[in-house]
Design a protein around this motif. Structure first.
Motif, PDB file in Angstrom:
ATOM      1  N   ARG B 401       0.776  -1.739  -0.235  1.00 20.94           N
ATOM      2  CA  ARG B 401      -0.288   0.171  -0.166  1.00 20.94           C
ATOM      3  C   ARG B 401       0.651   2.124   0.341  1.00 20.94           C
ATOM      4  N   HIS B 428       1.122   6.889   9.125  1.00 23.80           N
ATOM      5  CA  HIS B 428      -0.216   6.755   7.929  1.00 23.80           C
ATOM      6  C   HIS B 428      -0.445   5.233   7.582  1.00 23.80           C
ATOM      7  N   ASP B 431      -2.124   3.264  10.030  1.00 26.34           N
ATOM      8  CA  ASP B 431      -2.765   3.972   9.727  1.00 26.34           C
ATOM      9  C   ASP B 431      -3.269   3.026   8.979  1.00 26.34           C
ATOM     10  N   ILE B 432      -3.097   2.946   7.782  1.00 23.35           N
ATOM     11  CA  ILE B 432      -4.003   2.185   6.710  1.00 23.35           C
ATOM     12  C   ILE B 432      -4.016   1.053   7.079  1.00 23.35           C
ATOM     13  N   SER B 435      -6.969   0.837   9.991  1.00 24.14           N
ATOM     14  CA  SER B 435      -8.230   0.562   8.611  1.00 24.14           C
ATOM     15  C   SER B 435      -9.165  -1.048   8.795  1.00 24.14           C
TER      16      SER B 435
END
Lengths: 468, 468
Positions: B401, B428, B431-432, B435
């Motif tokens: 990602r 980040h 966080d992905i 999620s």
């Protein structure tokens, strides 16, 4: 470039290595009488004003004459060698080195280094090819010398290792001594004179005395029963030894059998054994000629070995212990079969053990080949001036006038007699020699002790005195 | 036969080696999950009634399950390893080994052995081919494993060295470990199961996540400017790593440049680099497949190296210090770029450093490739369960990602952004991941300390706790 260990100049390198008064510097002798590195390093040390160094060099040659000056001005005070000839040897014989020189053997030296008995502060390694990380090979380069076997213990154990090279390339693979052992790399214009390093080719002698000795020696080795399928052997680069190997080769070819390995200092003659399929392997601690250097680079069966693996009695199985036959020379041999290769008949230092006593101790059959008379002096004597190799490890003496078997080997004597060979007592050979030379004046040196002969296991087996 | 060191049976050999309670036995892991020697040796020790042994094995695999029994009956009380997986690792994680396990690195282990910090009483060496004198090669034999790099420090420094072989031949030349280091040779029927030793061939994955990671990683390495003429690199045998190397190879071929060397565990993929002229050399500490074993036997440019030369910070220049690029995996990576390869996300021991932290410390560019989510758990976490490799030595994380650059390398971040690559902060990426997985239950093991993670230089950088 990654790890760049290059330093400009040997003096600078020695300074960075922390050279101080009283340190031990070690050197290897694969460049033989063409070596430029030992002189360069001692000039560098001298320029730094350092005093009282010990030079632990596997061998010292005539080319190292400048070392005489370094002894005289106090830069060098101690010598630790396996062999020395030329002006430095003369200096020692004349009492010009105030400390006692230690003579070791090619196997005893790595034993002493590995055990910590000989502690090396700085090893200076002549590197025919090197990269900036300190990976070293002797196989290529303008000063190629082949095997670096004598330098390996030094490289592994010295506190600081300096490689000196005249052929810095981008990466050396395979390396004989690798970057994990080397601290500093010094590029120089030349590490030596190729003409003194290796001869173009090693010549078989035409001298009739040598050929007679060789014929006898080959016949005796054959009669011993050891010259058979799978035999392992070492022969030297001396004339009689080369000629003996030639006759032994003929026996192999005629009878159609093969040996397992030959080893020691490797000559083109041994390369022929390998390349003609007469042995499977060459174990190479030193190359004596360019053909040996070439072969080491291309033949899988020709492998470089460390002096420790070759001959140290301190490890778990040196190659010498696997030898069937070794052919060695002698300056003198006495009635107890003790051999002197340290001095001439006048007691002057002209050599040293090298691997003489190591191979004699290991081999099943130790043959000494030498002319009965040399420079009008008998080679067989009542008592050698210096014991290099104890008689208990010598089985057979072969001269041009006949041979003598160590009384500890009666079965060998029988075998040689059965083969119709001219076997005498060693006393009889001495008598023949004396009949040729007359009784020579007794000339044992009477000066102070200038050198100790250390046997491979660390025992002092003799002392050499100054010539007055 | 000359020097015959053969002894019938490992128990007899251990008895002759003077095995006593509390001694340290060492093992190497080139036979990987096909190894039969560690189990055989511990069965032998057990039959002698010895207790309290330390097993210093470079790695432990599922095949070593019988070691669990030897721990339970007290034959073995201490473990010192670079990597462990399978039943023994599970035993440690469950608190079943009462002493604290020492985890080292592939470079730290030889450093500890060479410095005397890890003193080995008896090294037991699985020898795919051996002669009666103890000359060992891994390149041939029914259980050929290629390089014996991890066994070399053990062979050089253990008080007693036992070679165990299922292919005793008349003479081994060249030897990877030679007769000067080996005390005892034990011929056995089989040293292992070839199918577990090396795979026939290492396959490039077709998994789309791995291929995406690989494309990103190759582009990032290219954008770093290091993928150029003369580049040196190490890639692993994991899927994303293999695929990355495939893309990097295409870049080399397309632009017509060559690297200098590849190293580490060698796969057929690396052999292709060598044989296609894309690198000059392979430095091989371990062969991962049969093609690597073959190549080591025939290619002059493919050389076996010791674990010390490969990675030890204790010597004068390990090869890892010369690496441009290394591609590594991770079980977890945290916001400080610390990598965990010792445990899974639940804290269960599943591996160890191997050469992870050694190469990360040495390489100019350390790239960690891993899927952002694994088994429905985030791979990027706030804090890793165990620090295997300090974040200060990790430059770049690449996931499917996107990627994150260590803030200590702003110029690298700029270069990747200029190349249009998807660069994010590591926060980040976390966080992905969150999620995708939701916030997982905190599952840090809370039991007693069962293992210490020793960094390559000897510092303890983390402790691993038992799973309760």
């Amino acid at each position: 470039m990654g790890l760049d260990k290059t330093v400009a100049g040997l003096a600078q390198a020695l300074a960075e290595a922390g050279l101080r008064d009283g340190m031990t510097l070690s050197f290897h002798h694969h460049l033989r009488n063409g070596d430029g590195v030992l002189n360069m390093a001692l000039d560098g040390a001298s320029s730094l004003g350092v005093k009282g160094l010990k030079v632990a060099a596997s061998s010292i040659f005539p080319v190292h004459a400048p070392l005489v000056g370094h002894v005289k001005n106090g830069t060098v005070t101690d010598l630790d060698v396996n062999y020395m000839s030329g002006p430095v040897a003369d200096l020692v014989s004349s009492g010009g080195v105030s400390s006692t020189v230690t003579f070791r053997t090619h196997g005893g030296r790595p034993r002493a280094i590995e055990s910590g008995e000989l502690s090396v502060d700085i090893a200076v390694i002549a590197a025919p090819t090197c990269d900036c990380r300190g990976n070293i090979s002797g196989v290529i380069g303008p000063s190629a010398c082949g095997s670096l076997g004598y330098a390996m213990a030094d490289a592994a154990h010295a506190k600081t290792v300096i490689a000196v090279t005249d052929n810095l390339i981008s990466r050396v693979v395979p390396a004989s001594i690798d970057q994990s052992l080397v601290d500093i790399v010094v590029p120089v214009g030349s590490i030596g004179d190729p003409s003194g390093i290796v001869s173009g080719t090693t010549k078989i002698p035409r001298n009739p005395v040598a050929l007679t000795i060789a014929r006898y020696a080959a016949s005796a080795i054959d009669a011993s029963g050891l010259w058979r399928e799978g035999v392992s052997f070492q022969t030297g680069a001396g004339g009689a030894s080369l000629a003996t190997a030639l006759y032994l080769r003929e026996i192999m070819v005629d009878r159609g059998f093969r040996g397992s390995f030959a080893m020691g200092g490797i000559t083109s003659q041994m390369v022929r054994f390998l390349e003609d399929g007469l042995v499977d392997n060459l174990y190479d601690v030193q190359c004596f000629d360019l053909d040996a250097v070439r072969s080491l680079g291309v033949n899988r069966g020709h492998v470089e070995v460390s002096a420790s693996l070759y001959a140290s009695p301190g490890n778990k199985g040196p190659l010498v212990d696997d030898l069937d036959v070794v052919i060695l020379g002698a300056a003198e041999i006495d009635l107890d079969f003790n051999v002197n290769v340290h001095t001439d008949s006048s007691g002057r230092i002209i050599g040293g053990s090298g691997g003489h006593s190591d191979t004699a101790a290991g081999a099943k059959l130790t043959v000494v080949v030498a002319p009965l008379v040399r420079a009008r002096l008998p080679m067989v004597v009542d008592r050698v001036i210096a014991v290099s190799t104890p008689g208990s490890t010598v089985d057979l003496l072969v001269t041009e006038r006949g041979m003598a078997v160590n009384p500890s080997r009666p079965e060998l004597k029988e075998a040689l007699e059965r083969a119709g060979l001219p076997v005498f007592s060693i006393g009889h050979l001495r008598d023949i020699a004396l009949s040729m030379t007359g009784i020579p004046e007794e000339v044992r040196p009477q000066g102070r002790v200038v050198a100790e002969v250390e046997y491979r296991d660390g025992r002092i087996i003799d002392r050499i005195r100054a010539i007055e």
